[in-house]
Design an enzyme around this catalytic site. Structure first.
Site, PDB file in Angstrom:
ATOM      1  N   HIS A 196       1.766   4.509   6.717  1.00 33.04           N
ATOM      2  CA  HIS A 196       1.842   5.313   5.255  1.00 33.04           C
ATOM      3  C   HIS A 196       0.162   6.175   5.200  1.00 33.04           C
ATOM      4  O   HIS A 196       0.254   7.075   3.954  1.00 33.04           O
ATOM      5  CB  HIS A 196       1.747   4.261   3.626  1.00 33.04           C
ATOM      6  CG  HIS A 196       0.782   2.947   3.940  1.00 33.04           C
ATOM      7  ND1 HIS A 196       0.530   1.729   4.768  1.00 33.04           N
ATOM      8  CD2 HIS A 196      -1.314   2.402   3.777  1.00 33.04           C
ATOM      9  CE1 HIS A 196      -0.330   1.320   5.082  1.00 33.04           C
ATOM     10  NE2 HIS A 196      -0.941   1.494   4.054  1.00 33.04           N
ATOM     11  N   ASP A 209       1.053  -1.312   0.012  1.00 32.59           N
ATOM     12  CA  ASP A 209       0.171   0.210   0.109  1.00 32.59           C
ATOM     13  C   ASP A 209       1.043   0.859  -0.396  1.00 32.59           C
ATOM     14  O   ASP A 209       0.421   2.044  -0.237  1.00 32.59           O
ATOM     15  CB  ASP A 209      -1.198  -0.009   0.899  1.00 32.59           C
ATOM     16  CG  ASP A 209      -2.482   0.947   0.755  1.00 32.59           C
ATOM     17  OD1 ASP A 209      -2.939   0.977  -0.639  1.00 32.59           O
ATOM     18  OD2 ASP A 209      -3.168   0.998   1.636  1.00 32.59           O
TER      19      ASP A 209
END
Length: 973
Positions: free
Chosen positions: A379, A110
């Site tokens: 993230h 991701d």
């Protein structure tokens, strides 16, 4: 913590509870889990003894597999290597201590683009394969078509095949199951639907639940799945297809998930002759094992990364390099404070075993900051791609952890000096907001680096007439001047010279007739209209120190040029602020948001008038430039404070003299404006830019012309370093936080400093991701100019000097002079416990506290017997990491391997008894770590790769770019 509780309540706790229950119901079922933060919250707060027993069993059977195993799935673009290692180590330590397992595969699906640092770190941590997904859409399409989505990645040019790793890039469907099913307008394969915040629905009916598998539709479901499998099989070289089942926030009701999928898999396998495929539940490890056993020869990818990342022509994910600049800045301050706190605590444990501070409580304080710095590397953390509520959670956890560690450091220093009775300690969380009272006081300054440093620390004071003394009562060079930020205080700059991992104490007194600090005198210049500057009669104002001569153009009040005095090279250099105006209406075209940068035209200069004030004294000159929207505006919109230092005789001023320090004030911005500082020079760099990956290595960034979105697609992340150069001269920028950076014109480098956005994209509104950030930010950038040879020597040590500025703590004096024991000052203040050469960096010196045995067989035995050590943490094991800062061939001297005698390196901490070399996160003995060796044309034989030569009797040779990790045990423990 609010967000974590909410996520645990809405779905995360249910994921682990229901997945464990369901895995126990069918031997064929499997599951992979990544982030330890949620798992640990479940393990500590939710899991019953029965669940815990089942987790142990499932891990042993290989049906539950932890992949990556860090606290979070970290971002790759804007994180610092130190913090990536920290969060990975934090998760791995828990997994090894609790289960005796060591993750061996990655699932980095991701993060928004892939750095070349990551494959190196994962190789050093003992991984056998790496998996990524988000890379440029056009590049992915090309690799997919040519069956090149799998390769052996040599992420580091210096470590090359020693730390290479097999890498799998997911195909265009990425990590979520494709949900279109032709026989229904509902999605397929997501039988539990979508998680609901903040409360799970009372009736258990979730939105978007897929059509259950029935006798009437099972054939149609099977056809859909098989068609997708075959489409994907054509993109890979082996006949093994990885088919990810799940997506974000899935499996909170694992029962309905598995019961439907069981039927489907059985049906396909019963008719495998017709379908031409067989299917099974698998972990990532199962998949990589299958591919590895095919014994193919793979192509090698060099150290080029996959940044930036675009998802379609007008979607360049380069905005998040700058989003939430304050969070990015605080994250780095917290990381640096943790680094300082760890080393001072290690010294305390080693040198003052009978000290009065409770070690267990001290370790908890450090752990709270370890946890906070780890989680924000997510993230959707440091990237600035979270909602304001979640950002506040990260901020609160960081501030709380910093407050505790700052307090701990102050207590340790005062305990080491037995000076608790002489005056209260108080310590502020921010190094600069001292909030000093109107009395005589002292500051304690700690140098967290393992080198001697000479630098200035700034303290706010209430008087102009001040003097500063060291522990022995000698006068210390200092300069005091009016503050740029406050009308009521003055800035006192103290010149400090401190050896590695040591502290010094300075008394600050209001003047009583004796020797005073130098006073900085201010000269204010008239505000100039930049648009109507007279080019004919140019008046230049020089500011000079031993390294540079900087000229300011008095027609515009802007910088004009910099001369590097040693080589007598002059570079024309001017700086201005510009703003990109961006669109926020999806009906009108591409938008900028937390993730994306979509400028609708070139950047526009923002200020028509510039004011100038020069404050000069014997030690430093501060040039204050104020940028106004026009000549008559009341308030400035931007400011730059440029500082240049003059170091007196007898001090080592090489680093200090060679940096031009700049601090900016940017904001509040108008909506849908993105602010950049553009530095334009006459360096013929042909728009070639260099930027770092995670403060670890440098990437070459040639300017690329695209059909669409060329400006945004030429933005790159700068975590610590960026530079431009021509044949002879290099201009280096070093940053205290991550930014987007670009070279949009020959000789130019522009840094995005701040963004304020609003848009009406429904998805962004649903998640409150509109980045209406009205803050004022104060980033710091250091400029270094010189020949390539000179800047090569300076920029790595300077980058670390900026990252790890000294920690300043305050105390009030109780009498006329500080009551410190003479004999203690001499040994604890001036003798440096640990010093490394300038091409090495002491990456870690800490007491991790893990209770696991470093003998694997013993650790596994104690877990099986249920005899994991309860009770106190282990204070006898010291974790040491040493990193070589240079690449092979980068510098004739500094790129050489370095021999280090660990016994003499650490003799200031005690007598070294045992040194064990470990994998990056400490869980493997390097002598037993055998990673899979994948066949390449370069190395046709397949086998296991042994990575490092091990140390003989505590003497280690550290080669370029190596990061070596050790457990150290001292005598008497």
């Amino acid at each position: 913590f609010f967000f974590l509780q909410e996520s645990m309540h809405a779905y995360a706790a249910n994921v682990y509870t229901s997945v464990v229950e369901e895995l126990m119901k069918g031997k064929q079922r499997k599951f992979i889990a990544v982030e330890q933060e949620f798992f640990r919250l479940w393990w500590d707060a939710v899991a019953t003894d029965v669940y815990k027993q089942q987790v142990h069993q499932l891990l042993q059977e290989g049906r539950l597999e932890f992949v990556i195993g860090g606290q979070v799935m970290h971002d790759e673009a804007v994180t610092l290597i130190d913090d990536q290692i920290l969060q990975l180590t934090e998760g791995h330590g828990f997994l090894y201590e609790t289960f005796g397992i060591r993750p061996q595969f990655s699932w980095h699906v991701d993060p928004f683009g892939a750095s070349a640092t990551t494959p190196t770190l994962f190789a050093l941590a003992g991984f056998n394969a790496h998996l990524i997904s988000r890379i440029d859409y056009d590049l992915k399409a090309d690799m997919q078509k040519n069956k090149k989505l799998q390769f052996v990645w040599q992420g580091s040019p210096s470590l090359s095949e020693r730390q290479e790793i097999f890498t799998h890039v997911m195909d265009q469907y990425s990590y979520c199951t494709p949900s279109q099913i032709p026989f229904s307008n509902r999605s397929g394969f997501y039988w539990n639907g979508i998680a609901v915040f903040p409360d799970p629905p009372k009736d258990g009916v979730y939105p978007n639940m897929s059509l259950p598998v029935t006798d009437t539709n099972i054939h149609l479901y099977a056809q859909t799945m098989v068609a997708n499998l075959k489409e994907r099989a054509a993109w890979f070289r082996t006949s093994d297809v990885l088919w990810p089942w799940g997506c974000d926030k899935q499996f909170f009701n694992a029962s309905v998930q598995y019961s439907n999928m069981d039927l489907l898999l059985d049906y396909i396998n019963k008719h495998s002759g017709d379908f031409g495929v067989t299917v099974q539940y698998a972990t990532v490890g199962d998949y990589f094992q299958a591919v590895y056993s095919r014994n193919l020869t793979w192509e090698i990818r060099d150290s080029q990364d996959f940044l930036p990342y675009s998802t379609e022509p007008f979607q360049a994910w380069t905005g998040f390099y700058t989003s939430r600049s304050t969070l990015k800045g605080i994250t780095r301050r917290a990381s640096s404070l943790l680094y300082a706190g760890e080393s001072i605590f290690t010294q305390y444990v080693r040198k003052h075993p009978a000290g009065s501070i409770c070690k267990c409580r001290a370790l908890k304080q450090l752990q709270s900051l370890r946890w906070a710095v780890s989680e924000v590397q997510h993230h959707d953390g440091i990237t600035g791609t979270e909602s304001p509520k979640v950002k506040d959670m990260y901020m609160n956890n960081l501030m709380y952890g910093m407050f505790n560690v700052k307090k701990l450091m102050a207590s340790i220093i005062f305990d080491m000096n037995y000076a608790k009775k002489n005056g209260e300690v108080y310590s502020s969380v921010y190094v600069k907001d001292s909030g000093i009272p109107d009395v005589d006081q002292y500051v304690v300054v700690y140098n967290p680096l393992a080198w001697n440093i000479t630098t200035f620390v700034m303290v706010s004071v209430s008087h102009l007439a001040m003097s500063v003394y060291d522990e022995l009562g000698h006068s210390v060079p200092a300069q005091v001047q009016s503050s740029a930020k406050s009308r009521s205080t003055y800035d006192l700059y103290i010149l400090v010279a401190i050896s590695g991992l040591s502290y010094r104490k300075y008394s600050i007194k209001a003047l009583n007739g004796k020797q005073s600090a130098f006073i900085g005198r201010s000269a204010k210049y008239k505000r100039k209209d930049v648009t109507r500057a007279d080019q004919q009669s140019r008046q230049l104002l020089p500011v000079v120190n031993n390294c540079y001569r900087v000229l300011f153009d008095q027609n515009t009040n802007l910088m004009h040029s910099i001369t590097e005095r040693a080589s007598n090279q002059t570079v024309q250099l001017t700086q201005e602020f510009l703003e990109y105006h961006v669109n926020g209406d999806v009906m009108k075209g591409p938008i900028s948001d937390n993730y994306l940068f979509a400028p609708n035209a070139s950047a526009v200069p923002v200020s028509k008038a510039v004011g100038l004030e020069v404050v000069s004294g014997n030690l430093m000159t501060e040039i204050r430039q104020y940028f106004y929207s026009d000549v008559t505006s009341q308030d400035y919109i931007y400011a730059v404070y440029t500082r240049m230092y003059t170091v007196p005789e007898g001090y080592d001023g090489k680093l200090l003299c060679h940096r031009i320090e700049q601090e900016y004030s940017v904001g509040p911005l108008e909506l849908n404006h993105e602010a950049v500082l553009r530095t334009s020079t006459n360096l013929n760099n042909r728009q070639l830019l260099y930027t770092d990956n995670n403060g670890y290595q440098i990437q070459k960034r040639p300017f690329k012309a695209y059909v669409n979105n060329t400006v945004a697609r030429n933005y790159y992340p700068m975590v610590q370093t960026a530079y431009i150069e021509d044949d002879s001269t290099r201009l280096v920028l070093l940053a205290d936080r991550a930014h987007g950076v670009s070279s949009q014109g020959n000789g130019q480098v522009e840094v995005m400093l701040h963004r304020r956005l609003w848009n009406n994209l429904q998805w962004d509104l649903n998640y409150n991701l509109t980045l209406n950030d009205s803050s004022v930010v104060h980033p710091v950038i250091w400029l270094i100019l010189g020949t390539k040879a000179v800047t090569n020597i300076l920029y790595r040590t300077s980058g670390l000097a900026l990252e790890h500025r000294p920690v300043v703590m305050f105390g009030a004096l109780s009498g006329d002079k500080p009551k410190l024991h003479g004999q203690l000052q001499q040994n604890s203040v001036h003798s440096s416990p640990v010093t490394v050469p300038p091409n090495l960096h002491l990456q870690t010196l800490s007491v991790p506290g893990w209770k696991y045995s470093s003998n694997h067989a013993e650790q596994i035995r104690s877990i099986h017997m249920g005899k994991q050590k309860q009770g106190d943490a282990d204070f006898s094991r010291v974790l040491l990491r040493i990193r070589h800062l240079y690449e092979v061939g980068e510098d004739p001297v500094l790129s050489q391997p370095v021999m280090v005698n660990l016994k003499s390196l650490l003799k200031g901490l005690g007598s070294v008894m045992v040194v064990e070399e470990r994998s990056l996160t400490g869980t493997w003995d390097v002598n037993t770590l055998k990673r899979w060796k994948w066949k390449t044309a370069q190395y046709p034989s397949k086998g296991f790769s042994n990575s490092t030569e091990t140390s003989e009797n505590c003497i280690v040779t550290v080669h370029p770019k190596e990061i070596r990790t050790f457990f150290v045990y001292f005598q008497g423990q």
